[in-house]
Scaffold this motif. Sequence first.
Motif, PDB file in Angstrom:
ATOM      1  N   UNK A  64       0.823  -1.213   0.000  1.00  0.00           N
ATOM      2  CA  UNK A  64       0.000   0.000   0.000  1.00  0.00           C
ATOM      3  C   UNK A  64       0.853   1.256   0.000  1.00  0.00           C
ATOM      4  N   UNK A  65       2.014   1.179   0.658  1.00  0.00           N
ATOM      5  CA  UNK A  65       2.905   2.339   0.692  1.00  0.00           C
ATOM      6  C   UNK A  65       3.425   2.629  -0.716  1.00  0.00           C
ATOM      7  N   UNK A  66       3.821   1.566  -1.414  1.00  0.00           N
ATOM      8  CA  UNK A  66       4.334   1.734  -2.777  1.00  0.00           C
ATOM      9  C   UNK A  66       3.252   2.327  -3.675  1.00  0.00           C
ATOM     10  N   UNK A  67       2.040   1.797  -3.549  1.00  0.00           N
ATOM     11  CA  UNK A  67       0.930   2.313  -4.375  1.00  0.00           C
ATOM     12  C   UNK A  67       0.645   3.769  -4.056  1.00  0.00           C
ATOM     13  N   UNK A  68       0.687   4.089  -2.756  1.00  0.00           N
ATOM     14  CA  UNK A  68       0.392   5.448  -2.309  1.00  0.00           C
ATOM     15  C   UNK A  68       1.393   6.448  -2.891  1.00  0.00           C
ATOM     16  N   UNK A  69       2.675   6.084  -2.815  1.00  0.00           N
ATOM     17  CA  UNK A  69       3.703   6.993  -3.344  1.00  0.00           C
ATOM     18  C   UNK A  69       3.509   7.165  -4.853  1.00  0.00           C
ATOM     19  N   UNK A  70       3.200   6.078  -5.518  1.00  0.00           N
ATOM     20  CA  UNK A  70       2.995   6.143  -6.972  1.00  0.00           C
ATOM     21  C   UNK A  70       1.813   7.045  -7.308  1.00  0.00           C
ATOM     22  N   UNK A  71       0.745   6.910  -6.534  1.00  0.00           N
ATOM     23  CA  UNK A  71      -0.445   7.729  -6.792  1.00  0.00           C
ATOM     24  C   UNK A  71      -0.194   9.211  -6.548  1.00  0.00           C
ATOM     25  N   UNK A  72       0.685   9.504  -5.582  1.00  0.00           N
ATOM     26  CA  UNK A  72       0.944  10.911  -5.270  1.00  0.00           C
ATOM     27  C   UNK A  72       1.782  11.600  -6.337  1.00  0.00           C
ATOM     28  N   UNK A  73       2.510  10.819  -7.128  1.00  0.00           N
ATOM     29  CA  UNK A  73       3.347  11.429  -8.167  1.00  0.00           C
ATOM     30  C   UNK A  73       2.469  11.933  -9.309  1.00  0.00           C
ATOM     31  N   UNK A  74       2.906  13.049  -9.908  1.00  0.00           N
ATOM     32  CA  UNK A  74       2.116  13.632 -10.984  1.00  0.00           C
ATOM     33  C   UNK A  74       2.503  13.010 -12.317  1.00  0.00           C
ATOM     34  N   UNK A  75       1.564  12.984 -13.244  1.00  0.00           N
ATOM     35  CA  UNK A  75       1.849  12.500 -14.596  1.00  0.00           C
ATOM     36  C   UNK A  75       2.658  13.561 -15.348  1.00  0.00           C
ATOM     37  N   UNK A  76       3.543  13.220 -16.262  1.00  0.00           N
ATOM     38  CA  UNK A  76       4.004  11.863 -16.564  1.00  0.00           C
ATOM     39  C   UNK A  76       4.998  11.370 -15.524  1.00  0.00           C
ATOM     40  N   UNK A  77       5.023  10.061 -15.295  1.00  0.00           N
ATOM     41  CA  UNK A  77       5.934   9.490 -14.301  1.00  0.00           C
ATOM     42  C   UNK A  77       6.441   8.144 -14.806  1.00  0.00           C
ATOM     43  N   UNK A  78       7.645   7.802 -14.354  1.00  0.00           N
ATOM     44  CA  UNK A  78       8.282   6.568 -14.797  1.00  0.00           C
ATOM     45  C   UNK A  78       8.730   5.787 -13.565  1.00  0.00           C
ATOM     46  N   UNK A  79       8.573   4.474 -13.622  1.00  0.00           N
ATOM     47  CA  UNK A  79       8.991   3.634 -12.500  1.00  0.00           C
ATOM     48  C   UNK A  79      10.176   2.771 -12.937  1.00  0.00           C
ATOM     49  N   UNK A  80      11.227   2.779 -12.121  1.00  0.00           N
ATOM     50  CA  UNK A  80      12.390   1.931 -12.385  1.00  0.00           C
ATOM     51  C   UNK A  80      12.512   0.925 -11.255  1.00  0.00           C
ATOM     52  N   UNK A  81      12.543  -0.360 -11.601  1.00  0.00           N
ATOM     53  CA  UNK A  81      12.744  -1.407 -10.596  1.00  0.00           C
ATOM     54  C   UNK A  81      14.240  -1.684 -10.513  1.00  0.00           C
ATOM     55  N   UNK A  82      14.844  -1.363  -9.359  1.00  0.00           N
ATOM     56  CA  UNK A  82      16.295  -1.510  -9.203  1.00  0.00           C
ATOM     57  C   UNK A  82      16.609  -2.779  -8.439  1.00  0.00           C
ATOM     58  N   UNK A  83      17.360  -3.651  -9.040  1.00  0.00           N
ATOM     59  CA  UNK A  83      17.760  -4.880  -8.360  1.00  0.00           C
ATOM     60  C   UNK A  83      16.834  -6.023  -8.712  1.00  0.00           C
ATOM     61  N   UNK A  84      17.370  -7.224  -8.572  1.00  0.00           N
ATOM     62  CA  UNK A  84      16.614  -8.404  -8.997  1.00  0.00           C
ATOM     63  C   UNK A  84      15.380  -8.632  -8.122  1.00  0.00           C
ATOM     64  N   UNK A  85      15.444  -8.226  -6.850  1.00  0.00           N
ATOM     65  CA  UNK A  85      14.278  -8.411  -5.978  1.00  0.00           C
ATOM     66  C   UNK A  85      13.105  -7.560  -6.458  1.00  0.00           C
ATOM     67  N   UNK A  86      13.420  -6.351  -6.920  1.00  0.00           N
ATOM     68  CA  UNK A  86      12.358  -5.478  -7.409  1.00  0.00           C
ATOM     69  C   UNK A  86      11.823  -5.967  -8.753  1.00  0.00           C
ATOM     70  N   UNK A  87      12.670  -6.655  -9.519  1.00  0.00           N
ATOM     71  CA  UNK A  87      12.227  -7.145 -10.831  1.00  0.00           C
ATOM     72  C   UNK A  87      11.334  -8.376 -10.683  1.00  0.00           C
ATOM     73  N   UNK A  88      11.796  -9.356  -9.899  1.00  0.00           N
ATOM     74  CA  UNK A  88      11.055 -10.628  -9.846  1.00  0.00           C
ATOM     75  C   UNK A  88      10.826 -11.166  -8.447  1.00  0.00           C
TER      76      UNK A  88
END
Lengths: 147, 208, 364
Positions: A64-88
């Motif tokens: 929920x924290x991750x979703x919340x931060x994402x929702x608070x960001x204004x468009x346009x926005x880009x998400x980068x998954x850093x590290x293998x844990x964030x990828x898979x």
Amino acid sequence: MGYSSKSPWLIHYDGSSCNGCDIEVLDSMMPLYDIERFGIINTGNPKHADIFLVTGSVNHQNINVVKEIYDQMLEPKVVVACGICACTGGVFRDCYNVIGGVDKAIPVDVYAPGCAVRPETIIDAVLKAVDILDEKAKKMKAEKGRG
Amino acid sequence: MYTVEFVECPLGDLLTRVQSLKHEGLRFVQLFAEKPEAGMDLVYTFYDVVNDNALNLVVNGITEESEVPSIQGLYFAAFSYENEAHDLYGVNFVNMQLDFGGHFFNVGIDAPMAIISPEQKAAREKAAKVKAAAAAKAAKAAKEAAAKAAAGDGAAEKPAAKPAALTEEERAKKMEAKLAAMDPEKAAKVRAALAAQAAKKAAQKDGE
Amino acid sequence: MARKTILPFGPQHPVLPEPVHLDLVVEDEHVIEAIPQIGFVHRGLEKLVETRDYNQFVYIAERVCGICSFGHGYGYASATEKLLGLEIPRRAQYLRAILEELSRIHSHLLWLGLLADAFGFESLFNHCWRLRETILDIFQRTCGARIILSIVIVGGMAHDIDDSELKAICEKLDTLKRDYREIVDTMMNDSSVKSRLCGVGYISFEDAMELSMVGPFAKASGIEHDMRTTGFDAYGDLDHFEPIISNECDCYGRCKVRCAEVYQSIDIIKELVAKIPHDGIGKKPGPKVLPPDGGQSHVLIEQPRGEAFYYVRGNGTKNIERFRMRTPTSQNLAGMVRALQGVEVADVPMIILTIDPCISCTER
């Protein structure tokens, strides 16, 4: 990297990362790797940020924290998954409290694997994100013009 | 180098024991729960700085119903471990000063660490089989020794002289004991291989 | 008019590199109580021990935390070796101690940078992390990785570090020491730093004893507790070892202890390099070596943040039945709650950072 029309700011959130990727993300902003030479600044406020760097997998408490931060960001926005844990989910994908990669919670644009992800990879990923950010901005502008 | 000691402690005596340790000036190191076959165990570790000794109090046979007295009143540092044991193992602590009510770790399932996974179950079964095989072997050895003793001194030297000359039957028996210790899938494979080998041998004999 | 309010702090907060949530009960600008809420990083990796065999699990143990990564592999491996009754060569023990001390330097430099960042000393932040690169370069050269080293195995070390390489490490540390002294002297004598740190987050000796605190947090309150004094592994061969303590009991004292520990670690590394024996680095135990059923053992080692506890219990198969680790930060949570009582809201980040919490260690 193409030329960016603006200086993108980035925000970093540590999902359930082991700190390894976090300190590498911070390290890429330090004098040796110096991501700031591309005009990129680290900010703590999601409302100022264009690029969202997430390290670590998503679990039942931080989804929920991750979703919340994402929702608070204004468009346009880009998400980068850093590290293998964030990828898979990486080595922790079998753990009872791990849901999986960040893409289980929010749409991810750039994947930067590695354990721990190296600063060079982060720089590459962020520059790729800048390109995507520009594309998204252009698209938004075109849509606005049409509407 | 420090020494390590494991001491069993009944649940009823826990609080008084911890109190006396506190008076002796021992430092609290940690507390954790584990789940061997029956019930749960709680292990409290204390460190004696004077004698460099790590003392572990092991409380056996805790169930989900048993009421474990909280030691936060004596060692406040235990609060994180008690809440953790409650959230991950379902241990029921009473009289906690700082009680998160099961929200210290918000995990997807209740008491995830207390669940016995299929892997763990398989490992335990395997361990039990190994144990049983070892016990059977020991019993057999004891029986043989007894037989030897009964047969007298002269006979005792004989079997030691030719251990390699096992009969076919003994070899088969030994193999069975080994198979019993393996997990079923592997055992089936080995059995199939053995059968194939025997068939080959038989075929060779026929050919001759 | 004083009215009680609850101020949420974290999990996403500019001064926090890691997610931890605090509910600060405040009255005007004073914190009455702070209740930590953790679990944002909880993965449940202690359970993974059931699906990985004891040789494979070293790599999982290392990934508990990226800052103290080497120490976790070291702690797990030595607990398992104790359980199996394995004796490892002295050279491997020396190498482990050297890498552990290097990790301590890297961890303390990282912490100093974060602290500087928290009170707005941006250039010091950059300088500390620049110096830290020296250590990461050493790791890169000797182990092949910057963060997760994967050089420890159960039974010894995965590969050796040449004597010439060890000498080169000492030379690099000499340069580091000179640069570090410059930075630390400037920082610790700075009046604005002093006014920010002195007298903040006071924990008395009695409180520290009662809360069983560990590491530099306890040493700054005058407690002489350091597992290295027990002389485990190679630390027993040191000519002289005395933990660094300070009686200031506040944030400034904690900074002083950590800053001095870096010099101490450099001296320890030099001494160990001079004394290192040549009796091999050990190898993995064969597949026949299994942890005994019901056998249990634990070790206590000194991590950058204090004493850490590793417990393993065997069940007669190649998997370990239960692995438990207790990291210094989870022990210091009680101290953190106590230190935050009655302070100003503006001092909260300072106090949290001088405790140097490592959240992913705490939650695993």
